[in-house]
Design a protein around this motif. Structure first.
Motif, mmCIF file in Angstrom:
data_model
loop_
_atom_site.group_PDB
_atom_site.id
_atom_site.type_symbol
_atom_site.label_atom_id
_atom_site.label_comp_id
_atom_site.label_asym_id
_atom_site.label_seq_id
_atom_site.Cartn_x
_atom_site.Cartn_y
_atom_site.Cartn_z
ATOM 1 N N ALA A 185 0.826 -1.206 0.000
ATOM 2 C CA ALA A 185 0.000 0.000 0.000
ATOM 3 C C ALA A 185 0.862 1.260 0.000
ATOM 4 O O ALA A 185 0.546 2.247 -0.679
ATOM 5 C CB ALA A 185 -0.939 -0.006 1.205
ATOM 6 N N ALA A 238 -2.028 4.261 3.568
ATOM 7 C CA ALA A 238 -1.507 2.903 3.405
ATOM 8 C C ALA A 238 -1.882 2.010 4.585
ATOM 9 O O ALA A 238 -2.295 0.856 4.403
ATOM 10 C CB ALA A 238 0.011 2.948 3.236
ATOM 11 N N ILE A 241 -5.651 1.119 4.443
ATOM 12 C CA ILE A 241 -5.962 0.105 3.434
ATOM 13 C C ILE A 241 -5.477 -1.266 3.879
ATOM 14 O O ILE A 241 -6.175 -2.281 3.719
ATOM 15 C CB ILE A 241 -5.332 0.490 2.083
ATOM 16 N N THR A 253 -5.738 1.301 -2.812
ATOM 17 C CA THR A 253 -4.873 2.375 -2.314
ATOM 18 C C THR A 253 -4.967 3.598 -3.202
ATOM 19 O O THR A 253 -5.041 4.730 -2.716
ATOM 20 C CB THR A 253 -3.413 1.896 -2.234
#
Length: 315
Positions: A185, A238, A241, A253
């Motif tokens: 991510a 990040a 996600i 992402t």
């Protein structure tokens, strides 16, 4: 005299300013053409028209086929066309500048060419990341150390916030799926951020390769500028996600990063920050020479001379 063949370029004065554009648009598995001053993206679901001058960065993912006229339009509109590999990890190309003036580029070259001015800009960059801290007397070693501690703390705080297991930033550009979910991510979000920062830099006529903190890479300045925003943008996205456990980390992402940029005037902020770093006195003004197609000759006394003139009498 015969007309030059092909469609005439869009006048620079008619283009949307860099700071008013969409940060990035990602397309994959579609055919991209041109229709007047819009690009079209077509797949089995239909066709979408996208005004080229409203885009900063077009990320062209796997399965895209692009016509020559679509790329011509993107280049003439000052959009950064980026061919990216699977999951959007690799970066391949960019379009042309939105200004014909080399003013900021020359300032950038001067600042990066001496240790004292380069350190001054680097300190300014770190000061933007350390609000309320005095960086004026710090060396590059001290700045790097402080930044390293700050980034480790940010990773740890976001790991605790989301419950995502975290060891370290560890990834390979050649093996996206080989990293942990959060590292995947981070790579996907950083790619989008690099594209948007690159677009702003190119649009202003600056050199992506002339960095102040980073050096030796064709995108050193891109990495400099992107680092200003990672703590606020890519790192939280990040970890969010990764915590959600999506199957397609790259796509989710990119969408989450797009939503994070939406409404916060990222391009306006990025353009303003670049101008402030390179030329603080000019940070709040508009380019008055953006459409001026003027070429001048350098003279030792510092006063530019008109080109297209014979200076034979000076002999």
């Amino acid at each position: 005299m015969a007309d030059i063949p092909g469609a005439p370029p869009v006048p620079l004065s008619h283009l949307t300013r860099a700071q008013d554009r969409i940060s990035f648009l990602y397309l994959e598995h579609c055919v991209i053409h041109r229709d007047a001053n819009a690009i079209t993206a077509q797949d089995q679901r239909g066709t979408v028209h996208i005004p080229a001058a409203t885009i900063s960065t077009l990320l062209l993912g796997p399965g895209t086929t692009v016509s020559q006229q679509a790329i011509v339009l993107l280049a003439e509109s000052g959009a950064t066309a980026v061919w990216v590999g699977e999951h959007g990890v690799r970066y391949y190309a960019h379009g042309r500048t939105l200004t014909r003036s080399s003013r900021l580029l020359e300032v950038q070259a001067v600042l990066v060419s001496t240790d004292s001015s380069r350190l001054r800009v680097a300190r300014h960059m770190y000061a933007m990341r350390f609000p309320g801290e005095d960086t004026s007397g710090l060396s590059m070693q001290q700045l790097r150390g402080r930044e390293g501690a700050r980034v480790r703390r940010l990773y740890r705080e976001n790991a605790e916030r989301t419950g995502v297991a975290w060891k370290r930033r560890d990834y390979s550009p050649d093996d996206f799926a080989g990293g942990t979910l959060v590292n995947q991510a981070l790579s996907a979000a950083n790619t989008c951020l690099y594209g948007a920062a690159h677009a702003a830099i190119v649009a202003l006529g600056c050199a992506p390769g002339l960095g102040f903190v980073h050096t030796g890479h064709i995108r050193s300045f891109v990495f400099d500028i992107a680092d200003l925003y990672k703590a606020e943008l890519t790192i939280p996205v990040a970890f969010d996600i990764a915590a959600a456990g999506y199957a397609d980390i790259g796509a989710e992402t990119r969408r989450a990063f797009r939503d994070r940029l939406r409404g916060n005037n990222f391009m306006d902020r990025c353009v303003r920050d670049i101008r402030n770093l390179l030329n603080p006195e000019d940070a709040g003004t508009e380019d008055t020479d953006i459409t001026a197609d003027i070429v001048q000759l350098w003279d030792y006394d510092g006063t530019p001379l008109p080109s297209g003139t014979s200076y034979e009498d000076e002999l």
